[in-house]
Scaffold this motif. Structure first.
Motif, short mmCIF file in Angstrom:
data_model
loop_
_atom_site.label_atom_id
_atom_site.label_comp_id
_atom_site.label_asym_id
_atom_site.label_seq_id
_atom_site.Cartn_x
_atom_site.Cartn_y
_atom_site.Cartn_z
N ASP A 280 -29.02 -25.12 14.30
CA ASP A 280 -29.61 -24.17 15.24
C ASP A 280 -31.00 -23.73 14.78
O ASP A 280 -31.91 -23.59 15.58
CB ASP A 280 -28.71 -22.94 15.40
N THR B 26 -23.43 -21.40 24.12
CA THR B 26 -23.93 -20.35 25.03
C THR B 26 -23.67 -20.71 26.49
O THR B 26 -23.71 -19.84 27.35
CB THR B 26 -25.45 -20.13 24.83
N SER C 247 -25.16 -23.62 19.15
CA SER C 247 -25.40 -22.64 20.21
C SER C 247 -26.10 -23.25 21.42
O SER C 247 -25.77 -22.93 22.56
CB SER C 247 -26.17 -21.45 19.66
#
Lengths: 167, 305
Positions: free
Chosen positions: B44, B143, B167
């Motif tokens: 990330d 997400t 994410s």
């Protein structure tokens, strides 16, 4: 030499190598094979920095690559560190005055990295690593990495603050 | 180089590094949570760097592809045009059948694929190394509601499952990975079995577990060549995701079980966009080994991986 500390420079080299691997060499391949830049950084560190620091850089390089590879964390780290150590021990007694000699050593070491990764990866359960094409992949990686080795060695030498032993 | 005072000797140091590597390896293999989280965090953190670099170098990569793959692209374009014409012709027929099928599934309380929430994602990266041809990276992650194990499809059918989630990105294990086993249903006779692709043949799916060869020699009960194969209702994926069409039916070496070869609907080696079905697995993996059975009881969830 420069104001940037060694760990920071090493991080820059590793991230640059990883980024180029993840962007350029996803599409740009030679005979369908991508060069292994992080393996090249590892073996270059063994050649440039010797058996003390070379394997540590090799380990970090492999660990970073492991984060993206489908095999469990540590496979590339163990292989790259071991090969970097081997390169360091082998090249310690050499009188280094030739880039061709360096390219040959780093190319061959990269080939060993690819084969070692496939072997260890298979042992720990990775699928599709051992195949008839493995030797071909390893040879192409070795040849392309040999061509890229002067740039890699310069970058690693810069990162390790003038520990370069090659001329 | 002079030996550095305060450092471990090289031999001891390499042994420590190898030991450290094997420790990490063992922890990762045993699915030790913090190891996975740390890897996800690194990916990330580096994602913006890789994304910007990708945007910068994409013209170069495109130029490379244009130079070295131009003939392939031209051939592919012609084939796609022909395929598109054919698909337009069958679209109306499929719509009518789908409605009838939806009613049938509602009656049997099997979740219909069309009712599953989904997220469309772009393929941002194919395999990154030399040994992961069966993996792609997509531009949607946790997400967007994606979790590990979700089915990934295209309009043509199943392409794989979510293997690793960060994410904003996720890694998809493609069906072309022969270690990925899927529970399927033969629509011709409603039999259920387990199958996977054949190594180095990413478009051939082989169902070799759970199907019985007719012991009485009545070959009329064999599934017809050309009929569709879909994911089974008892599979860990939503039911009725198309896999492909049967291309051959043969008996196994033991003459008791059946092997069905399926030509896959998708070419998983060439994907640009995919859809992730936001549904958890329908059933859990069982440790039982599937053996050919003379009963018609579904066994597709056993051994599926």
């Amino acid at each position: 030499m420069t104001a940037v500390p060694v760990p920071m420079r090493l991080a820059i080299v590793l991230v640059v190598g990883l980024t180029v691997q993840l962007t350029v060499f996803v599409d740009v391949r030679v005979a369908g094979v991508a060069p292994e830049l992080l393996a090249l950084v590892a073996v270059s560190a063994g050649f440039v920095a010797g058996p003390q620091r070379g394997p540590v850089v090799g380990f970090l390089s492999g660990l970073l690559w492991d984060v993206y590879l489908p095999t469990p964390l540590g496979v590339a780290a163990v292989v790259f560190a071991s090969v970097a150590y081997g390169v360091a021990m082998f090249s310690e007694g050499l009188f280094r005055d030739s880039r061709a000699q360096m390219a040959a050593i780093l190319g061959l070491a990269s080939t060993v990295c690819v084969i070692g990764y496939a072997l260890l990866g298979s042992i720990v359960g990775g699928s599709g690593l051992l195949s008839f094409g493995l030797l071909g992949i390893a040879v192409v990686v070795g040849l392309v990495n040999a061509l890229l080795s002067p740039i890699a060695a310069l970058m690693v030498a810069w990162a390790l603050d003038g520990e370069a032993q090659f001329r | 180089m002079a030996p550095s005072r305060g450092f471990a000797p090289p031999r001891r140091r390499i042994l420590l590094l190898v030991l450290c590597g094997f420790t990490l390896l063992t922890l990762d293999l045993s699915r030790f949570g913090p190891i996975g989280s740390a890897q996800s965090l690194v990916r990330d953190l580096l994602h913006p760097v890789v994304e910007v670099a990708g945007a910068i170098v994409s013209p170069f990569a495109n130029a490379w592809n244009a130079v070295f793959d131009y003939d392939d692209l031209e051939t592919q374009n012609r084939a796609l045009q022909a395929e598109l014409d054919q698909l337009r012709g069958t679209a109306l027929e499929v719509d009518a059948e789908r409605e009838a099928f939806r009613r049938l599934l509602a009656a049997t309380e099997i979740p219909y694929l069309g009712e599953v929430e989904r997220v469309t994602a772009m393929v941002v990266r194919r395999g990154i190394g030399n040994f992961d041809d069966d993996v792609i990276t997509i531009d949607k992650g946790s997400t967007s509601g994606i979790t590990t194990g979700m089915a990934v499809v295209t309009g043509a059918g199943m392409v794989g499952r979510v293997d690793r989630v960060d994410s904003t990105t996720a890694t998809v294990q493609l069906l072309s990975d022969s270690s990925m086993v899927v529970g399927v249903r033969l629509t011709d006779n409603d039999e259920i079995g387990l199958g996977s692709t054949i190594p180095n043949e990413p478009r051939v799916f082989r169902i070799d577990r759970g199907l019985d060869w007719p012991l009485d020699g009545d070959l009329s009960v064999l599934p017809a060549v050309g009929t569709p194969v879909v994911t089974a209702g008892s599979s860990r994926y939503p039911a009725e995701i198309p896999i492909g069409r049967i291309s051959a039916v043969e008996s196994a070496d033991d003459d008791r079980s059946m092997i069905v070869l399926v030509e896959m609907a998708n070419d998983v080696t060439d994907l640009s966009y995919v859809t992730v079905l936001l549904a958890e697995g329908m059933s859990q993996i069982s440790s039982e080994v599937v053996v050919p059975s003379t009963s018609t009881a579904p066994a597709a969830d056993a051994g599926e991986g």
